[in-house]
Write a protein that holds these residues in place. Structure first.
Motif, PDB file in Angstrom:
ATOM      1  N   SER A  23      -3.256  -5.890  -5.676  1.00 54.85           N
ATOM      2  CA  SER A  23      -2.060  -6.575  -6.165  1.00 54.85           C
ATOM      3  C   SER A  23      -2.411  -7.236  -7.496  1.00 54.85           C
ATOM      4  O   SER A  23      -3.570  -7.576  -7.751  1.00 54.85           O
ATOM      5  CB  SER A  23      -1.590  -7.617  -5.155  1.00 54.85           C
ATOM      6  N   GLU A  24      -1.415  -7.425  -8.322  1.00 56.96           N
ATOM      7  CA  GLU A  24      -1.657  -8.052  -9.625  1.00 56.96           C
ATOM      8  C   GLU A  24      -2.241  -9.449  -9.457  1.00 56.96           C
ATOM      9  O   GLU A  24      -3.144  -9.845 -10.193  1.00 56.96           O
ATOM     10  CB  GLU A  24      -0.357  -8.120 -10.430  1.00 56.96           C
ATOM     11  N   ALA A  82      -5.876 -10.593 -10.796  1.00 57.03           N
ATOM     12  CA  ALA A  82      -5.946 -11.687 -11.774  1.00 57.03           C
ATOM     13  C   ALA A  82      -6.894 -12.776 -11.286  1.00 57.03           C
ATOM     14  O   ALA A  82      -7.712 -13.282 -12.063  1.00 57.03           O
ATOM     15  CB  ALA A  82      -4.553 -12.260 -12.025  1.00 57.03           C
TER      16      ALA A  82
END
Length: 91
Positions: free
Chosen positions: A18-19, A23
């Motif tokens: 997932s982003e 991140a």
């Protein structure tokens, strides 16, 4: 072992993250002054080591008299099992 030889035994893989997770991992890796790859490698090694060292799961509770092997429901008896499940009040 030289860096060149270590590179020859590496595998290139694509991971779908997932982003938000990617991140977070990039931020943590940068804060620790390391590459994302080394951060993920260490995280995987730690997780795999923990799963190998995990204690066996505790046995599930039983209801009945284990000394006589007489339990309230014989799970091998499909009809009795469904009957018992039908008697359980819904939540």
């Amino acid at each position: 072992m030289s860096a060149w030889k270590r590179m020859l035994v590496c595998v290139r893989t694509t991971l779908n993250l997932s982003e938000a997770l990617a991140a977070q991992a990039k931020i943590r890796a940068a804060a620790e002054g390391r590459t994302l790859t080394s951060f993920i490698e260490e995280a995987l090694r730690d997780r795999l080591a923990k799963s190998e060292a995990m204690a066996p799961a505790a046995p599930l509770p039983t209801f009945g008299d284990p000394s006589t092997s007489h339990f309230l429901v014989d799970i091998d008896d499909r009809d009795a099992l469904w009957e018992a499940l039908d008697e359980v009040p819904s939540r």
